[in-house]
Design a protein around this motif. Structure first.
Motif, mmCIF file in Angstrom:
data_model
loop_
_atom_site.group_PDB
_atom_site.id
_atom_site.type_symbol
_atom_site.label_atom_id
_atom_site.label_comp_id
_atom_site.label_asym_id
_atom_site.label_seq_id
_atom_site.Cartn_x
_atom_site.Cartn_y
_atom_site.Cartn_z
ATOM 1 N N MET A 181 0.817 -1.007 0.030
ATOM 2 C CA MET A 181 0.043 -0.127 0.071
ATOM 3 C C MET A 181 0.930 1.169 -0.150
ATOM 4 S SD MET A 181 -3.164 0.969 0.340
ATOM 5 C CE MET A 181 -4.145 2.268 0.618
ATOM 6 N N ALA A 182 0.512 2.351 -0.838
ATOM 7 C CA ALA A 182 1.379 3.550 -0.930
ATOM 8 C C ALA A 182 1.065 4.518 0.272
ATOM 9 C CB ALA A 182 0.806 4.201 -1.975
ATOM 10 N N GLU A 183 2.181 4.854 0.897
ATOM 11 C CA GLU A 183 2.071 5.821 2.139
ATOM 12 C C GLU A 183 1.966 7.241 1.352
ATOM 13 O OE1 GLU A 183 5.519 7.326 5.103
ATOM 14 O OE2 GLU A 183 5.488 4.991 4.843
ATOM 15 N N PHE A 184 0.897 7.892 2.296
ATOM 16 C CA PHE A 184 0.618 9.229 1.714
ATOM 17 C C PHE A 184 1.870 10.166 2.306
ATOM 18 C CE2 PHE A 184 -3.547 7.736 1.875
ATOM 19 C CZ PHE A 184 -4.042 7.951 0.249
ATOM 20 N N LEU A 185 2.310 11.122 1.648
ATOM 21 C CA LEU A 185 3.213 12.369 2.280
ATOM 22 C C LEU A 185 2.485 12.965 3.442
ATOM 23 C CD1 LEU A 185 4.563 13.671 -1.145
ATOM 24 C CD2 LEU A 185 5.472 12.237 0.435
ATOM 25 N N PHE A 186 1.010 13.254 3.235
ATOM 26 C CA PHE A 186 0.353 14.142 4.358
ATOM 27 C C PHE A 186 -1.150 13.289 4.272
ATOM 28 C CE2 PHE A 186 -2.415 17.368 5.718
ATOM 29 C CZ PHE A 186 -1.789 17.550 6.946
ATOM 30 N N GLU A 187 -1.888 13.270 5.240
ATOM 31 C CA GLU A 187 -3.236 13.032 5.375
ATOM 32 C C GLU A 187 -3.853 13.433 6.692
ATOM 33 O OE1 GLU A 187 -6.167 9.168 4.447
ATOM 34 O OE2 GLU A 187 -4.344 8.772 5.361
ATOM 35 N N THR A 241 2.453 9.327 -5.908
ATOM 36 C CA THR A 241 2.034 8.639 -6.951
ATOM 37 C C THR A 241 0.607 7.964 -6.572
ATOM 38 O OG1 THR A 241 2.626 6.300 -7.737
ATOM 39 C CG2 THR A 241 2.819 6.573 -5.619
ATOM 40 N N LEU A 242 0.110 7.700 -7.826
ATOM 41 C CA LEU A 242 -1.410 7.159 -7.394
ATOM 42 C C LEU A 242 -1.425 5.569 -7.486
ATOM 43 C CD1 LEU A 242 -3.502 9.367 -9.723
ATOM 44 C CD2 LEU A 242 -3.512 9.437 -7.378
ATOM 45 N N ASN A 243 -0.319 5.057 -7.672
ATOM 46 C CA ASN A 243 0.014 3.461 -7.500
ATOM 47 C C ASN A 243 -0.270 2.901 -6.250
ATOM 48 O OD1 ASN A 243 0.485 3.538 -10.287
ATOM 49 N ND2 ASN A 243 2.652 3.823 -10.110
ATOM 50 N N GLU A 244 -1.046 2.087 -6.075
ATOM 51 C CA GLU A 244 -1.381 1.305 -4.758
ATOM 52 C C GLU A 244 -0.200 0.754 -4.189
ATOM 53 O OE1 GLU A 244 -5.100 -1.045 -5.155
ATOM 54 O OE2 GLU A 244 -6.027 0.906 -4.273
ATOM 55 N N ASP A 245 0.708 0.338 -4.895
ATOM 56 C CA ASP A 245 1.661 -0.267 -4.188
ATOM 57 C C ASP A 245 2.901 0.732 -3.757
ATOM 58 O OD1 ASP A 245 2.812 0.358 -6.824
ATOM 59 O OD2 ASP A 245 3.023 -1.804 -7.659
ATOM 60 N N GLY A 246 2.779 1.913 -4.294
ATOM 61 C CA GLY A 246 3.685 2.752 -4.011
ATOM 62 C C GLY A 246 4.729 3.056 -5.022
ATOM 63 N N THR A 294 -6.216 2.253 -8.320
ATOM 64 C CA THR A 294 -5.474 3.339 -7.960
ATOM 65 C C THR A 294 -6.219 3.947 -6.560
ATOM 66 O OG1 THR A 294 -6.519 5.316 -9.016
ATOM 67 C CG2 THR A 294 -4.784 3.853 -10.307
ATOM 68 N N LEU A 295 -4.991 4.888 -6.025
ATOM 69 C CA LEU A 295 -5.475 5.660 -4.719
ATOM 70 C C LEU A 295 -6.630 6.417 -5.164
ATOM 71 C CD1 LEU A 295 -1.767 6.577 -3.368
ATOM 72 C CD2 LEU A 295 -3.403 4.580 -2.682
ATOM 73 N N ALA A 296 -6.758 6.952 -6.401
ATOM 74 C CA ALA A 296 -7.743 7.909 -6.793
ATOM 75 C C ALA A 296 -9.296 7.292 -6.877
ATOM 76 C CB ALA A 296 -7.558 8.332 -8.299
ATOM 77 N N LYS A 337 9.347 17.068 5.982
ATOM 78 C CA LYS A 337 10.584 16.663 5.579
ATOM 79 C C LYS A 337 10.749 15.512 4.447
ATOM 80 C CE LYS A 337 12.380 17.412 9.930
ATOM 81 N NZ LYS A 337 12.712 18.860 9.933
ATOM 82 N N LYS A 338 9.349 15.084 3.930
ATOM 83 C CA LYS A 338 9.148 14.251 2.796
ATOM 84 C C LYS A 338 9.281 15.032 1.603
ATOM 85 C CE LYS A 338 7.029 10.735 5.564
ATOM 86 N NZ LYS A 338 5.654 10.065 5.667
#
Length: 144
Positions: free
Chosen positions: A1-7, A63-68, A82-84, A129-130
């Motif tokens: 699962m992709a990690e968000f930069l911010f949520e 990225t919108l890719n679920e695997d990151g 996708t994350l979208a 930081k990211k």
């Protein structure tokens, strides 16, 4: 699962704080619940209307890719998730400014442009930081 930069979840405090500039665009002023962030964000309200005191979940991702996996920069219309798929409004843009220092009262600020629709996000420097200058960003929104 992709990690968000911010949520985080934001609550809209005001619409068009400097007056309405464009017919189909609204600038929202919002504050986040969890990380005490402040944001100005331009939204195409013709396709995604928003109101004062409304709450929405906002995420930033590279990225919108679920695997990151990194985004290639090309959209392929394939039957893949996708994350979208989990959001109602998505914009793709670039980070063009990162500011931090004494002039910001100990807070940091990032500025991004999504095809001319602007976002300013301000808060604790540890949340930035990211980020890198000229980084591709996807902004994802859904109402809660």
């Amino acid at each position: 699962m992709a990690e968000f930069l911010f949520e985080d979840i934001f609550k809209i405090e005001r619409l068009n704080p400097d007056g309405k500039k464009f017919d189909k665009v609204t600038r929202i002023e919002a504050k986040s619940e969890k990380f005490d962030m402040f944001m100005h964000l331009d939204i195409n309200t013709e396709i995604y209307p928003m109101k004062e005191r409304e709450k929405f979940s906002m995420a930033l991702s590279s990225t919108l890719n679920e695997d990151g996996t990194p985004d290639t920069g090309y959209y392929t219309q394939a039957n893949r998730k996708t994350l979208a798929d989990n959001y109602e409004y998505v914009m793709q843009g670039k980070l063009y400014r990162i500011s931090e220092g004494p002039g910001h009262g100990g807070r940091a600020e990032i500025d991004a442009s999504f095809g001319g629709l602007l976002m300013m996000l301000k808060g604790d420097p540890s949340h930035f930081k990211k980020y890198e200058l000229d980084q591709r960003l996807f902004l994802l929104i859904r109402k809660v």
